[in-house]
Scaffold this active site. Structure first.
Site, PDB file in Angstrom:
ATOM      1  N   GLU A   1       0.862  -1.108  -0.212  1.00  0.00           N
ATOM      2  CA  GLU A   1      -0.037  -0.081  -0.009  1.00  0.00           C
ATOM      3  C   GLU A   1       0.949   1.248  -0.128  1.00  0.00           C
ATOM      4  OE1 GLU A   1      -2.325  -0.176   3.491  1.00  0.00           O
ATOM      5  OE2 GLU A   1      -3.236  -1.985   2.866  1.00  0.00           O
TER       6      GLU A   1
ATOM      7  N   LYS B   1       2.096   4.477   1.501  1.00  0.00           N
ATOM      8  CA  LYS B   1       2.217   5.110   2.795  1.00  0.00           C
ATOM      9  C   LYS B   1       1.908   6.495   2.705  1.00  0.00           C
ATOM     10  CE  LYS B   1       4.947   5.588   7.119  1.00  0.00           C
ATOM     11  NZ  LYS B   1       4.315   6.956   7.574  1.00  0.00           N
TER      12      LYS B   1
ATOM     13  N   ARG C   1      -3.339   9.614  11.123  1.00  0.00           N
ATOM     14  CA  ARG C   1      -3.885   8.276  11.194  1.00  0.00           C
ATOM     15  C   ARG C   1      -5.096   8.632  11.861  1.00  0.00           C
ATOM     16  NH1 ARG C   1      -1.412   3.380  12.535  1.00  0.00           N
ATOM     17  NH2 ARG C   1      -3.011   1.578  12.478  1.00  0.00           N
TER      18      ARG C   1
ATOM     19  N   ARG D   1      -4.396   9.455  16.364  1.00  0.00           N
ATOM     20  CA  ARG D   1      -3.391   8.507  16.587  1.00  0.00           C
ATOM     21  C   ARG D   1      -2.901   8.294  18.099  1.00  0.00           C
ATOM     22  NH1 ARG D   1       2.245   7.270  13.545  1.00  0.00           N
ATOM     23  NH2 ARG D   1       3.497   6.788  15.208  1.00  0.00           N
TER      24      ARG D   1
ATOM     25  N   GLU E   1      -6.063   6.549   7.063  1.00  0.00           N
ATOM     26  CA  GLU E   1      -5.277   8.043   7.267  1.00  0.00           C
ATOM     27  C   GLU E   1      -6.238   9.098   6.542  1.00  0.00           C
ATOM     28  OE1 GLU E   1      -2.305   7.692   8.246  1.00  0.00           O
ATOM     29  OE2 GLU E   1      -0.853   9.115   7.307  1.00  0.00           O
TER      30      GLU E   1
ATOM     31  N   PHE F   1      -7.496   1.553   5.620  1.00  0.00           N
ATOM     32  CA  PHE F   1      -6.689   0.320   5.247  1.00  0.00           C
ATOM     33  C   PHE F   1      -6.753  -0.754   6.030  1.00  0.00           C
ATOM     34  CE2 PHE F   1      -3.907   3.607   7.117  1.00  0.00           C
ATOM     35  CZ  PHE F   1      -3.569   3.019   8.315  1.00  0.00           C
TER      36      PHE F   1
ATOM     37  N   ARG G   1       4.581  -2.447  17.070  1.00  0.00           N
ATOM     38  CA  ARG G   1       5.497  -2.316  15.950  1.00  0.00           C
ATOM     39  C   ARG G   1       6.375  -3.074  15.426  1.00  0.00           C
ATOM     40  NH1 ARG G   1       6.700   3.178  14.317  1.00  0.00           N
ATOM     41  NH2 ARG G   1       6.011   4.078  15.878  1.00  0.00           N
TER      42      ARG G   1
ATOM     43  N   LYS H   1       7.797  -0.310   6.699  1.00  0.00           N
ATOM     44  CA  LYS H   1       7.739   1.048   5.889  1.00  0.00           C
ATOM     45  C   LYS H   1       8.836   1.249   5.258  1.00  0.00           C
ATOM     46  CE  LYS H   1       8.512   3.537  10.336  1.00  0.00           C
ATOM     47  NZ  LYS H   1       8.049   4.635  11.256  1.00  0.00           N
TER      48      LYS H   1
HETATM   49  P1  AMP Z   1       5.247   6.136  10.991  1.00  0.00           P
HETATM   50  O1  AMP Z   1       4.326   7.182  11.510  1.00  0.00           O
HETATM   51  O2  AMP Z   1       6.459   6.469  10.261  1.00  0.00           O
HETATM   52  O3  AMP Z   1       5.642   4.975  12.224  1.00  0.00           O
HETATM   53  O4  AMP Z   1       4.356   5.393  10.012  1.00  0.00           O
HETATM   54  C1  AMP Z   1       3.227   4.638  10.549  1.00  0.00           C
HETATM   55  C2  AMP Z   1       2.128   5.451   9.970  1.00  0.00           C
HETATM   56  O5  AMP Z   1       1.941   5.561   8.501  1.00  0.00           O
HETATM   57  C3  AMP Z   1       0.653   4.976  10.574  1.00  0.00           C
HETATM   58  O6  AMP Z   1       0.324   5.321  11.769  1.00  0.00           O
HETATM   59  C4  AMP Z   1      -0.301   5.726   9.597  1.00  0.00           C
HETATM   60  O7  AMP Z   1      -0.903   6.972  10.167  1.00  0.00           O
HETATM   61  C5  AMP Z   1       0.514   6.037   8.278  1.00  0.00           C
HETATM   62  N1  AMP Z   1       0.215   5.426   6.976  1.00  0.00           N
HETATM   63  C6  AMP Z   1       0.104   6.052   5.917  1.00  0.00           C
HETATM   64  N2  AMP Z   1      -0.385   4.958   4.893  1.00  0.00           N
HETATM   65  C7  AMP Z   1      -0.485   3.742   5.620  1.00  0.00           C
HETATM   66  C8  AMP Z   1      -1.008   2.451   5.159  1.00  0.00           C
HETATM   67  N3  AMP Z   1      -1.418   2.210   3.835  1.00  0.00           N
HETATM   68  N4  AMP Z   1      -1.094   1.556   6.282  1.00  0.00           N
HETATM   69  C9  AMP Z   1      -0.690   1.913   7.371  1.00  0.00           C
HETATM   70  N5  AMP Z   1      -0.402   3.177   7.900  1.00  0.00           N
HETATM   71  C10 AMP Z   1      -0.045   4.003   6.860  1.00  0.00           C
END
Ligand code: AMP
Length: 564
Positions: A256, A258, A263, A278, A307, A347, A419, A425
Site C-alpha cells: 500500500e 504510505k 492516522r 493516533r 489515514e 486500510f 510496531r 515501511k
Molecule cells: P510512522 O508514523 O512513520 O511510524 O508510520 C506509520 C504511520 O503511517 C501510520 O500510523 C499511519 O498514520 C501512516 N500510514 C500511511 N499510509 C498507511 C497505510 N497504507 N497503512 C498503514 N499506515 C499508513
C-alpha cells in the site's frame, strides 16, 4: 475507603525509589489493598490519566485555572504561584509549597497531621471532584473548575496537593509508565492468573487500565476484547531496510502507499461516528468529512483504521502541519475544512457488526473491508512478490507526494499497539544533520541523574546566530548518557529548573524522518522523530549545519502541495 493521602504517599515513595522493579513492587502491594472502584481509579492515576479515552471526558484545566484555584485556596496572589513556578518548573512542587505555607503552625497542628492518616479526602472524593470538573460545561464551567480544585487544595496536605496538581495537568512525574503499571497489576493479581502479557493484551485492546485491573482481579482478562466507542491502540509499522529486504521478510506482500496524512481510527455505531487520532484523542468534532465518509460504510457497527490526507487544489497532499491544524481546530471547523479538505483512505477493519476481527489474517480483514467500503474510501492494495513491481509502485507514491510504501504481511493478525515486522515501511532515507547542542534537560525516574534530552541548534549564516530546531532524546544508550552528562556538566552556563543552558561547543549528528515548519523554535523549523546518531568530536562549531541547508532539505523533501 482508602484515603487520598495513602495514594499520595505511594506516589511519593515511587517517585523517590530509583529501581523500576522496586517501583512495581510498591504499586503492586498498594493495588492489593483497594476496593474495585479505587483500584480502577488508582491504576489510571498512577499513569497520569484521569479518565480512559473511551469515556470522552476531558478535564479542560489549563495552568491559569490551576493557579487561580491554588492561589484562592492558599489566600495569596497568583503572582506568588507563578513566581514559585519559575523557580521550580513543577506545578506539583508549587502546590505542595503553597499548601505548606498556609498550614496552621504549632504543636497541635503538627500532632493533628503527624501520623499522616488525618486526611479528610478519599480517593473517591478526589475522583468525584475531577468528574465534576470534566462534566462542567457552558458559561459557569470555568467557575466550577476553579471551585472544585480550590476545594481539593483547601482540604489537602502538602503531599496530597503535590499529586492533585500533577493529576490536574495529567503529568505525574513519578517515573512509572504504562509498562510499570502493567507489571504491577500482573504481580498484584498473579494468583488469579494475570501475567504481564495478558494484562498488556487486554490494555492494548481496551485502553482502560482500570477496567483491565478489575478484570485481572476477577481472573477474567481473556474475556476483554475490542469494544465499539473505546479506542484501541493502533498497529504500527517498523522501518524496512529496503524493498528486497522487506520482501525477503514477508514474501508476498500486501503493498500500500504510505499516505502522507494523519492516522484516524473511526468507530461507526449505527449513525453515530467517533473519530480518534493516533494518540487516541476524540477528534470527531474537528473532522466532519471523516464522519460523513464513515457513514457511507455499509455496516451497522465497525471500527475502521485509515489515514486522513489533506488534499491541495493540485491533488497533492498538503504539509503535515496543515492536517494538524484541522485536528486541533475547535471553532470555525467548516471554514477551515474548505481551506484544508481531508480525504479518508481506509486500510484496515478491526471490528464488524459486533465481532472483533483482530485475530483474522489481514487478507480476510481486507476482503471484508472491500465488502463494506467502496474504492473511494479505501487505500489501494496490491499483492506482490516482485521487487521490480513494488519499486515501480514506490516511485509512483513518491511522485504523488506521499511518503513511500507500507509492505504488510497478508497472513498477520491486527496487533494493537505493536510496531512489528508484519508492517514494514519503506521511505527515502533523509540525510543527517550536524547540529550544535545549546541546552539540555535533566531526565526523570531512572534517568534523573542524567541530562536526558538535548536542545539543538543550527547556524544562521547571515547573522552568525544559533537558532534552535528542537530536542533530541532518542538514540542515546544509558552508557552514552552517563558519558554525555559528564561531558556537558563542564559546559553548563545557566541552570533553570530542570533545564540547563549549555555553552555551544559540541556537535551531534542527528537523523530524523522529516523537517517541519514550526513556530516553536527560533529557526522556524523542527525535526520529526529526531534520533542521535553520534557525537561529532571531529567537527568544530563552524562546521555545524546552517539554516540554509535545513531550508533546502525541507524544500526538497517531497513533491508537496503548494496550495496552502
Ligand atoms: P510512522 O508514523 O512513520 O511510524 O508510520 C506509520 C504511520 O503511517 C501510520 O500510523 C499511519 O498514520 C501512516 N500510514 C500511511 N499510509 C498507511 C497505510 N497504507 N497503512 C498503514 N499506515 C499508513
Amino acid at each position: 475507603m482508602t484515603s487520598f493521602l495513602a495514594f499520595a504517599n505511594l506516589c511519593q515513595k515511587v517517585e523517590e525509589t530509583s529501581g523500576s522493579l522496586d517501583k512495581i513492587d510498591l504499586v503492586a502491594a498498594f493495588l492489593g489493598t483497594l476496593d474495585e472502584a479505587e483500584l480502577a481509579v488508582s491504576c489510571s492515576y498512577v499513569m497520569g490519566t484521569l479518565f480512559p479515552p473511551g469515556l470522552d471526558l476531558d478535564l479542560g484545566v489549563g495552568p491559569s485555572i490551576l493557579y487561580q484555584a491554588l492561589a484562592r485556596a492558599c489566600g495569596c496572589p497568583i503572582s506568588q504561584v507563578t513566581d514559585m513556578l519559575k523557580a521550580t518548573g513543577d506545578p506539583g512542587l508549587v502546590a505542595a509549597g503553597m499548601v505548606e505555607k498556609k498550614r496552621p503552625q504549632g504543636l497541635s497542628a503538627f500532632l493533628e497531621r503527624a501520623d499522616g492518616e488525618e486526611s479528610s479526602l478519599s480517593i473517591q472524593d478526589v475522583h468525584d471532584r475531577f468528574l465534576d470538573i470534566a462534566r462542567s460545561s457552558g458559561k459557569r464551567s470555568q467557575d466550577i473548575k476553579v471551585k472544585n480544585l480550590q476545594f481539593l487544595f483547601s482540604h489537602s496536605s502538602p503531599i496530597e496537593a503535590r499529586y492533585i496538581a500533577r493529576l490536574a495537568i495529567e503529568d505525574m512525574r513519578i517515573g512509572i509508565g504504562e509498562g510499570g503499571i502493567r507489571d504491577a497489576i500482573a504481580r498484584a493479581f498473579a494468583a488469579n492468573g494475570a501475567t504481564s502479557q495478558s494484562v498488556e493484551r487486554a490494555y492494548n485492546l481496551t485502553n482502560d487500565m482500570g477496567l483491565v485491573a478489575s478484570a485481572a482481579r476477577e481472573g477474567t482478562l481473556d474475556r476483554l476484547s475490542v469494544m465499539i466507542n473505546h479506542p484501541i491502540k493502533m498497529m504500527l509499522a517498523q522501518l524496512g531496510e529496503s524493498i528486497p529486504a522487506a520482501l525477503a521478510e514477508i514474501c508476498t506482500a500486501a503493498v500500500e502507499w504510505k499516505y502522507d496524512g494523519a492516522r484516524v481510527q473511526i468507530h461507526k455505531d449505527g449513525d453515530r461516528v467517533k473519530v480518534f487520532s493516533r494518540r487516541l484523542e476524540n477528534v470527531t468534532a474537528s473532522l466532519p468529512e471523516m464522519v460523513q465518509a464513515a457513514r457511507k460504510v455499509m455496516a451497522k457497527s465497525a471500527i475502521l483504521d485509515g489515514e486522513a490526507v489533506a488534499v491541495g487544489s493540485d491533488g497533492r497532499p498538503m504539509a503535515f502541519q496543515e492536517i494538524l491544524k484541522r485536528f486541533r481546530r475547535k471553532y470555525d471547523v467548516e471554514k477551515l475544512a474548505k481551506k484544508i479538505p481531508l480525504r479518508l483512505f481506509l486500510f484496515d477493519l478491526i471490528y464488524l457488526d459486533g465481532r472483533s476481527l483482530t485475530d483474522l489474517p489481514l487478507r480476510e480483514r481486507r476482503a471484508l473491508l472491500e465488502k463494506v467500503a467502496g474504492p473511494d474510501l479505501r487505500a489501494d492494495q496490491i499483492l506482490s512478490a516482485s521487487a521490480e513491481e513494488v519499486a515501480a509502485i514506490y516511485e509512483r507514491a513518491l511522485e504523488a507526494g506521499h511518503e513511500g510504501l507500507i509492505l504488510k504481511n497478508p497472513t498477520s493478525a491486527y496487533a494493537p499497539g505493536k510496531r512489528g515486522k508484519n508492517w514494514l515501511k519503506i521511505k527515502p532515507v533523509m540525510e543527517t544533520l550536524d547540529l550544535v547542542v545549546i541546552g539540555a534537560k535533566w531526565g526523570e525516574g531512572r534517568r534523573a541523574s542524567f541530562l536526558g534530552s538535548y536542545r539543538l541548534a543550527c547556524v544562521d549564516q547571515s547573522s552568525g546566530k544559533l537558532l534552535d530546531v528542537g530536542w533530541v532524546a532518542t538514540g542515546i544508550t544509558d552508557e552514552a548518557l552517563s558519558d554525555l552528562t559528564e561531558m556537558f556538566r563542564e559546559l553548563v552556563i545557566l541552570e533553570k529548573g530542570m533545564e540547563v543552558e549549555i555553552k555551544p561547543a559540541v556537535i551531534f549528528e542527528v537523523a530524523y524522518e522529516e523537517i517541519q515548519r514550526s513556530p516553536n523554535y527560533s529557526s522556524g523549523y523542527a525535526l520529526r522523530f529526531p534520533r542521535m546518531v553520534r557525537v561529532r568530536d571531529d567537527k568544530s562549531l563552524e562546521e555545524a549545519d546552517s539554516l540554509e541547508r535545513i531550508l533546502s532539505l525541507y524544500r526538497g523533501q517531497r513533491g508537496r502541495s503548494n496550495s496552502v
